[in-house]
Design a protein around this motif. Sequence first.
Motif, PDB file in Angstrom:
ATOM      1  N   PHE A  54       1.016  -1.065  -0.062  1.00 63.31           N
ATOM      2  CA  PHE A  54       0.022  -0.097   0.092  1.00 63.31           C
ATOM      3  C   PHE A  54       0.843   1.295   0.044  1.00 63.31           C
ATOM      4  CE2 PHE A  54      -3.244  -2.798   1.566  1.00 63.31           C
ATOM      5  CZ  PHE A  54      -4.407  -2.582   0.621  1.00 63.31           C
ATOM      6  N   ALA A  55       1.954   1.336   0.798  1.00 63.59           N
ATOM      7  CA  ALA A  55       2.818   2.460   0.647  1.00 63.59           C
ATOM      8  C   ALA A  55       3.653   2.473  -0.654  1.00 63.59           C
ATOM      9  CB  ALA A  55       3.885   2.231   2.057  1.00 63.59           C
ATOM     10  N   ALA A  56       3.922   1.450  -1.090  1.00 62.99           N
ATOM     11  CA  ALA A  56       4.692   1.828  -2.449  1.00 62.99           C
ATOM     12  C   ALA A  56       3.804   2.004  -3.410  1.00 62.99           C
ATOM     13  CB  ALA A  56       5.188   0.068  -3.023  1.00 62.99           C
ATOM     14  N   ARG A  57       2.361   1.455  -3.586  1.00 57.54           N
ATOM     15  CA  ARG A  57       1.524   1.982  -4.457  1.00 57.54           C
ATOM     16  C   ARG A  57       1.245   3.611  -4.251  1.00 57.54           C
ATOM     17  NH1 ARG A  57      -4.519  -0.348  -5.528  1.00 57.54           N
ATOM     18  NH2 ARG A  57      -5.135   0.816  -7.163  1.00 57.54           N
ATOM     19  N   ALA A  58       1.039   4.109  -2.856  1.00 54.37           N
ATOM     20  CA  ALA A  58       0.834   5.483  -2.823  1.00 54.37           C
ATOM     21  C   ALA A  58       2.003   6.384  -3.397  1.00 54.37           C
ATOM     22  CB  ALA A  58       0.431   5.773  -1.217  1.00 54.37           C
ATOM     23  N   VAL A  59       3.250   5.838  -3.159  1.00 55.41           N
ATOM     24  CA  VAL A  59       4.392   6.535  -3.709  1.00 55.41           C
ATOM     25  C   VAL A  59       4.588   6.519  -5.305  1.00 55.41           C
ATOM     26  CG1 VAL A  59       6.904   7.180  -3.268  1.00 55.41           C
ATOM     27  CG2 VAL A  59       5.267   6.612  -1.218  1.00 55.41           C
ATOM     28  N   PHE A  60       4.703   4.981  -5.628  1.00 56.98           N
ATOM     29  CA  PHE A  60       5.146   4.753  -6.966  1.00 56.98           C
ATOM     30  C   PHE A  60       4.133   4.521  -7.767  1.00 56.98           C
ATOM     31  CE2 PHE A  60       8.754   3.803  -3.934  1.00 56.98           C
ATOM     32  CZ  PHE A  60       9.638   4.824  -4.577  1.00 56.98           C
ATOM     33  N   GLY A  61       2.862   4.341  -7.154  1.00 59.50           N
ATOM     34  CA  GLY A  61       1.732   3.925  -8.347  1.00 59.50           C
ATOM     35  C   GLY A  61       1.764   2.491  -8.558  1.00 59.50           C
ATOM     36  N   PRO A  62       1.024   1.870  -9.324  1.00 55.52           N
ATOM     37  CA  PRO A  62       0.789   0.505  -9.611  1.00 55.52           C
ATOM     38  C   PRO A  62       2.312  -0.217  -9.800  1.00 55.52           C
ATOM     39  CG  PRO A  62      -0.348   1.888 -11.304  1.00 55.52           C
ATOM     40  CD  PRO A  62       0.299   2.786 -10.465  1.00 55.52           C
TER      41      PRO A  62
END
Length: 102
Positions: A54-62
């Motif tokens: 979830f954190a990586a999706r918030a920062v880097f997207g899909p």
Amino acid sequence: MATTATATARSAPTVSEQVANGVKIVANLALLPGSSQIVEGKVGSGVVYGLAGFAARAVFGPIGWIATGLDSYSLSSSGKHLWEHLTMPRVDDQPAKPGKPE
């Protein structure tokens, strides 16, 4: 000229292992990174991967979600992180060569 095989012999995965790996990768990418860790009983690691997803999706997207899912899958199927497959093995990780001791 004769050549010798230096790689360790590893048997091919069975059909059930292939199906399980397919389910693991789909679960890690489509549902939640860390799903395969949770199924294997590593709940703490699975929860950390889920939160990291979830954190990586918030920062880097899909791309962040996919990278986290692929790392989780790699760790569950081979015991190594994704980047460990991409780097050269260390000298102490290589098997010892047979020969005379010095």
